[in-house]
Design a protein around this motif. Structure first.
Motif, short mmCIF file in Angstrom:
data_model
loop_
_atom_site.label_atom_id
_atom_site.label_comp_id
_atom_site.label_asym_id
_atom_site.label_seq_id
_atom_site.Cartn_x
_atom_site.Cartn_y
_atom_site.Cartn_z
N GLY A 262 0.82 -1.20 0.00
CA GLY A 262 0.00 0.00 0.00
C GLY A 262 0.86 1.25 0.00
N SER A 263 0.24 2.37 0.34
CA SER A 263 0.95 3.65 0.29
C SER A 263 1.71 3.88 1.60
CB SER A 263 -0.05 4.78 0.07
OG SER A 263 -0.98 4.78 1.11
N SER A 264 2.73 4.74 1.50
CA SER A 264 3.56 5.02 2.66
C SER A 264 3.84 6.50 2.73
CB SER A 264 4.87 4.25 2.55
OG SER A 264 5.78 4.67 3.53
N SER A 265 4.08 6.99 3.95
CA SER A 265 4.40 8.41 4.12
C SER A 265 5.87 8.68 3.82
CB SER A 265 4.07 8.84 5.55
OG SER A 265 4.87 8.11 6.47
N VAL A 266 6.69 7.64 3.75
CA VAL A 266 8.13 7.78 3.50
C VAL A 266 8.52 6.83 2.37
CG1 VAL A 266 10.44 7.67 4.52
CG2 VAL A 266 8.49 8.26 5.96
N LEU A 267 9.32 7.30 1.44
CA LEU A 267 9.76 6.46 0.33
C LEU A 267 10.64 5.32 0.84
CD1 LEU A 267 10.74 9.15 -2.33
CD2 LEU A 267 8.84 7.54 -2.47
N ALA A 268 10.51 4.15 0.21
CA ALA A 268 11.34 3.00 0.58
C ALA A 268 12.82 3.33 0.44
CB ALA A 268 10.97 1.80 -0.29
N ALA A 317 3.69 2.81 11.86
CA ALA A 317 2.46 2.97 12.66
C ALA A 317 1.26 3.17 11.77
CB ALA A 317 2.63 4.17 13.60
N LYS A 318 0.30 2.24 11.88
CA LYS A 318 -0.93 2.31 11.07
C LYS A 318 -1.88 3.36 11.64
CE LYS A 318 -4.71 -0.85 9.79
NZ LYS A 318 -5.03 -0.73 8.38
N ARG A 319 -2.51 4.11 10.76
CA ARG A 319 -3.52 5.09 11.19
C ARG A 319 -4.85 4.38 11.47
NH1 ARG A 319 -1.29 10.14 8.52
NH2 ARG A 319 0.09 9.27 6.93
N ALA A 320 -5.75 5.08 12.14
CA ALA A 320 -7.10 4.55 12.40
C ALA A 320 -7.81 4.28 11.07
CB ALA A 320 -7.90 5.53 13.24
N THR A 321 -8.57 3.17 11.02
CA THR A 321 -9.34 2.83 9.81
C THR A 321 -10.74 3.45 9.91
OG1 THR A 321 -10.30 0.82 10.74
CG2 THR A 321 -8.14 0.60 9.70
N LYS A 322 -11.56 3.19 8.88
CA LYS A 322 -12.91 3.77 8.84
C LYS A 322 -13.76 3.31 10.03
CE LYS A 322 -13.02 4.29 3.83
NZ LYS A 322 -13.64 3.93 2.57
N GLY A 323 -13.48 2.12 10.56
CA GLY A 323 -14.29 1.59 11.65
C GLY A 323 -13.83 1.99 13.03
N GLY A 330 -4.32 5.41 17.03
CA GLY A 330 -3.33 5.70 16.00
C GLY A 330 -2.70 7.07 16.03
N VAL A 331 -2.91 7.85 17.11
CA VAL A 331 -2.34 9.21 17.17
C VAL A 331 -0.97 9.15 17.85
CG1 VAL A 331 -2.63 11.56 18.06
CG2 VAL A 331 -4.62 10.28 17.22
N ILE A 332 0.05 9.63 17.14
CA ILE A 332 1.40 9.69 17.70
C ILE A 332 1.53 10.98 18.51
CG2 ILE A 332 3.85 9.93 17.09
CD1 ILE A 332 3.21 8.17 14.63
N PRO A 333 2.06 10.91 19.74
CA PRO A 333 2.18 12.13 20.56
C PRO A 333 2.89 13.25 19.81
CG PRO A 333 2.75 10.19 21.87
CD PRO A 333 2.57 9.72 20.46
N GLY A 344 15.41 8.28 15.23
CA GLY A 344 14.16 7.55 15.00
C GLY A 344 13.46 8.03 13.75
N LEU A 345 12.87 7.09 13.02
CA LEU A 345 12.10 7.42 11.82
C LEU A 345 10.70 6.84 11.96
CD1 LEU A 345 12.09 8.57 8.89
CD2 LEU A 345 12.81 6.30 8.13
N VAL A 346 9.68 7.67 11.80
CA VAL A 346 8.29 7.22 11.88
C VAL A 346 7.72 7.11 10.46
CG1 VAL A 346 5.96 7.73 12.73
CG2 VAL A 346 7.97 8.27 14.15
N VAL A 347 7.18 5.94 10.15
CA VAL A 347 6.57 5.70 8.84
C VAL A 347 5.09 5.44 9.08
CG1 VAL A 347 6.61 4.26 6.77
CG2 VAL A 347 8.72 4.61 8.07
N ARG A 348 4.24 6.23 8.42
CA ARG A 348 2.80 6.03 8.60
C ARG A 348 2.28 5.03 7.58
NH1 ARG A 348 0.33 8.80 12.77
NH2 ARG A 348 -0.69 6.82 12.58
N ASP A 349 1.46 4.11 8.08
CA ASP A 349 0.70 3.14 7.27
C ASP A 349 1.50 1.93 6.82
OD1 ASP A 349 -1.66 4.53 7.56
OD2 ASP A 349 -1.21 5.84 5.88
N TRP A 350 2.48 2.08 5.95
CA TRP A 350 3.12 0.88 5.39
C TRP A 350 4.61 1.10 5.23
CZ3 TRP A 350 5.89 0.01 0.89
CH2 TRP A 350 6.18 -1.33 0.63
#
Length: 479
Positions: A262-268, A317-323, A330-333, A344-350
């Motif tokens: 899926g999509s990612s907030s940071v390039l591989a 870290a996966k974000r909250a889904t529709k449900g 899923g909220v990072i401080p 440290g590197l934070v990657v959202r979703d995938w």
């Protein structure tokens, strides 16, 4: 279909952790000259793109997604639903039965076998009606599937319905695993006698047990005792362990299919470049799979632990889904990323997990112990820190921690909030502590896993035997 080229229908369950291993196994079947049709609903078709571009001979059967009141319009994959979505998805997919039968009956050269996910037991009835074979593809290991089969067959009940810690002993499984009620399969725990969804799901599992054979994404050195026991339990030896089933491009480090998750907030490429600047065995990778979303309190405890530990890390870290209630999950401080900048590197979703784990800089993996993550950690030969949350994950953690001693327990439970000080200490120890014995055992299992899929290895031989079996069955059915 020719006698030497059987035609097989592949039906993956629409969850990321279920689709990808079955598609990777499908790649192996195509390489062994099996003709393939893959059944998906429209919105899951893009997940097939890397496989279809590699093998244009693969056909697809695209059926409209059947609606369900608990599944939001436009959602066709469990990754977009909270954990409870598995039940609804299993139940609604049964409506594909008649369209599948129609397709078979109108096909000039229909498949001689169905290989479908363990959550699609209703396909056994379809195969029986058509006079062909159905094989279960298990995206769980042999211990976990043995536990699930035992539960649905025996239907044990709690003596005290208020006691979530009541222990259940599964004496028909080797080493007699014991689990408190809260660690048993949530799909099993949600069973209500007489409820149509519950009864359908039970029938699905009983149909899995009755199916002609089971293909496991596991390897004998990891689960030999459970594979042997399951064959005795099922009353036949049509059990093939062909794992670890690797992505087609894993060996050559090709980045071409890195978007498979899926999509990612940071390039591989950015993630790998960051790892390239780190020393060997100095980074901890943290990920809880494609389904789990941490609560905000869990995320805060983890963030405090990472900040206190001083270790270099990558957090996926996966974000909250529709449900999910988005304000609770899923909220990072807000303070976190600035405090750990530089280490440290934070990657959202995938994140490209396979490539991260096999990078020389990564020494440990804090994981939910999903089966795919478990196998990927073993193939990479890294130390595992376990935080099982549900499904088969407690059984998987037992295999890693208690049986093979390649892992350390970090936390347990989907709602448990870890103690930040203890977790910080564990993270630091994983990088700098006395973990050499566990690391050495992890490297031994890595060698066994990779040797198993080489020519002459156990998994290589089981794959060859399964392909030959498909050919023999196709000839029988055609005859």
């Amino acid at each position: 279909m020719s006698e030497n080229r059987p035609h097989v229908l592949i039906f993956p369950y629409p969850a990321q952790g279920h689709m990808l291993p079955l598609l990777d196994f499908t790649n192996q079947l195509v390489l062994n000259n099996i003709s393939i049709t893959i059944l998906v609903t429209p919105k899951n078709l893009p997940i097939l793109n890397p496989l279809l571009s590699k093998h244009p001979s693969i056909n697809t059967l695209i059926l409209p997604f059947p609606s369900h009141p608990s599944i939001p319009a436009g959602v066709e994959n469990v990754k977009d639903l909270p954990a409870g979505g598995f039940r609804s998805m299993m139940y609604t997919l049964r409506k594909l039965r008649d369209p599948i039968l129609d397709w078979f009956n109108n096909h000039p050269s229909p498949p001689s076998a169905i290989i479908s996910d363990m959550f699609l037991g209703f396909t056994h009835e379809i195969a029986t009606q058509l006079g062909i074979r159905r094989y279960v593809f298990s995206t769980s290991g042999a211990l976990a599937l043995s536990v699930v089969y035992s539960l649905w067959r025996e239907m044990p009940e709690r003596k005290d319905t208020n006691n979530d810690n009541e222990i259940f002993e599964l004496s028909n499984i080797p080493k007699c695993p014991k689990y408190p009620w809260w660690q048993l399969s949530p799909i099993f725990r949600s069973y209500i006698k007489g409820d149509s969804t519950s009864e359908f799901i039970r029938e699905c599992y009983l149909s899995d047990i009755a199916s002609y054979g089971v293909v496991f994404n596991t390897f004998t050195e990891l689960e030999n005792v459970y594979l042997d026991s399951l064959m005795k339990d099922l009353g036949h030896d049509r059990v093939w362990s062909v794992g670890p089933v690797l992505p087609p491009d894993q060996e050559n480090n090709n980045c071409g299919s890195l978007n498979r998750g899926g999509s990612s907030s940071v390039l591989a490429s950015e993630i790998l470049s960051r790892l390239d600047t780190c020393e060997d065995h100095s980074v901890v990778y943290i990920c809880f799979g494609s389904q789990a979303v941490l609560t905000n309190k869990q995320m805060e405890a983890l963030a405090i632990a990472l900040e206190k530990s001083g270790v270099k890390f990558i957090l996926s870290a996966k974000r909250a889904t529709k449900g999910h209630v988005s304000t609770d999950y899923g909220v990072i401080p807000s303070w976190f990323e600035e405090k750990v900048a530089g280490r440290g590197l934070v990657v959202r979703d995938w994140a490209p997990q396979v490539l991260i784990l096999k990078h020389r800089a990564v020494c440990a993996f804090l994981t939910h112990c999903g089966w795919n993550s478990t196998l990927e950690s073993l193939v990479a030969g890294v130390l595992t820190l376990t935080w099982p949350m549900g499904a088969d994950q407690f059984a998987n953690a037992n295999i890693l921690v208690d049986e093979h001693k390649v892992a350390i327990r970090a936390c347990e439970g989907a709602k448990t909030i870890p103690k930040s000080d203890e977790l910080a200490k564990l993270l630091a120890e994983a990088v700098q502590g006395d973990v050499e014995e566990r690391r050495a055992r992890a490297l031994e299992l890595q060698k066994a896993a990779l040797n198993g899929i080489k020519e002459g290895g156990n998994s290589f031989n089981d794959l060859a035997a399964f392909v030959e079996h498909l050919r023999e069955e196709a000839i029988k059915i055609k005859g």
